[in-house]
Design a protein around this motif. Structure first.
Motif, short mmCIF file in Angstrom:
data_model
loop_
_atom_site.label_atom_id
_atom_site.label_comp_id
_atom_site.label_asym_id
_atom_site.label_seq_id
_atom_site.Cartn_x
_atom_site.Cartn_y
_atom_site.Cartn_z
N GLY A 85 -4.40 35.71 9.57
CA GLY A 85 -4.07 35.27 8.11
C GLY A 85 -2.81 34.55 7.93
O GLY A 85 -2.69 33.58 7.13
N SER A 86 -1.66 34.98 8.54
CA SER A 86 -0.48 34.19 8.60
C SER A 86 -0.52 32.85 9.14
O SER A 86 -0.19 31.93 8.64
N THR A 87 -1.37 32.95 10.18
CA THR A 87 -1.49 31.40 10.93
C THR A 87 -2.32 30.63 10.02
O THR A 87 -1.92 29.24 9.88
N TYR A 88 -3.43 30.94 9.48
CA TYR A 88 -4.01 30.20 8.35
C TYR A 88 -3.10 29.68 7.44
O TYR A 88 -3.24 28.41 6.99
N ALA A 97 -6.65 31.99 4.46
CA ALA A 97 -5.75 32.94 4.64
C ALA A 97 -5.79 34.12 3.66
O ALA A 97 -5.79 35.39 4.22
N VAL A 98 -6.18 33.92 2.40
CA VAL A 98 -6.32 34.81 1.55
C VAL A 98 -7.70 35.82 1.85
O VAL A 98 -7.37 37.02 1.88
N GLU A 99 -8.71 35.05 2.24
CA GLU A 99 -9.97 35.84 2.70
C GLU A 99 -9.65 36.67 3.89
O GLU A 99 -10.00 38.04 3.61
N THR A 100 -8.76 36.32 4.76
CA THR A 100 -8.56 37.15 6.16
C THR A 100 -7.69 38.18 5.90
O THR A 100 -7.85 39.50 5.90
#
Length: 166
Positions: A85-88, A97-100
């Protein structure tokens, strides 16, 4: 190669990363990944070392692979969801990122780091109210600052909706 030998080589690569030798760790992990392409733990560690080296785009497929199936411990899964998520987010892939990170918070609701990173991703998608709600709630429930605790009830009240007045 035996499972025991795989685990020993993986542990050595992790030690290299932890001791400040991420390039060497990366070389070891890429070799292990070639030998064990479906090993979630190796994919997770490979993703992590790419992130450490600032190679976020290269980390993504390893994070994604690590999250397929059941090969991670809970702690590793938590780290993989946060890392992906942070990497996205760093790559500007805010929706992913939000979805993960939402999935991470759903699976690990007590993880303050996941909630913090989700709030940053929500900010990036323009969901400022939800981002602030998450951060205010996290602050109210985890801060040991006596002044924050003194006003905890008010902070939690406003966290629900910052446009409210008492």
């Amino acid at each position: 190669m035996s499972a025991q030998k795989k685990d020993e080589l993986l542990a050595e690569a992790v030690r290299l990363r932890e001791q400040g030798h991420p390039e060497q760790a990366r070389e070891h992990l890429l070799s292990l990944t070639a030998t064990f392409p479906d090993a979630a733990d190796i994919a997770y560690q490979t993703a992590w070392v790419h992130d450490v080296l600032g190679l976020e785009a290269e980390a993504v497929p390893y994070y994604e692979r690590s999250l397929q199936g059941d090969g991670l411990t809970d702690e590793e899964r938590q780290g993989a969801l946060l890392g992906l998520g942070s990497t996205y987010r760093v790559l500007g892939r805010f929706g992913q990122a939000v979805e993960t990170l939402r999935r991470g918070v759903s699976e690990f609701p007590d993880d303050g780091a996941l909630r913090t990173f989700l709030s940053m991703a929500l900010f990036n998608t323009g969901e400022h109210h939800e981002a602030m709600r998450l951060l205010l709630h996290l602050t109210a429930t985890t801060s040991e600052d006596p002044q924050v605790q003194r006003y905890r009830a008010a902070i939690e009240y406003y966290a629900a909706d910052l446009t409210q007045t008492m």
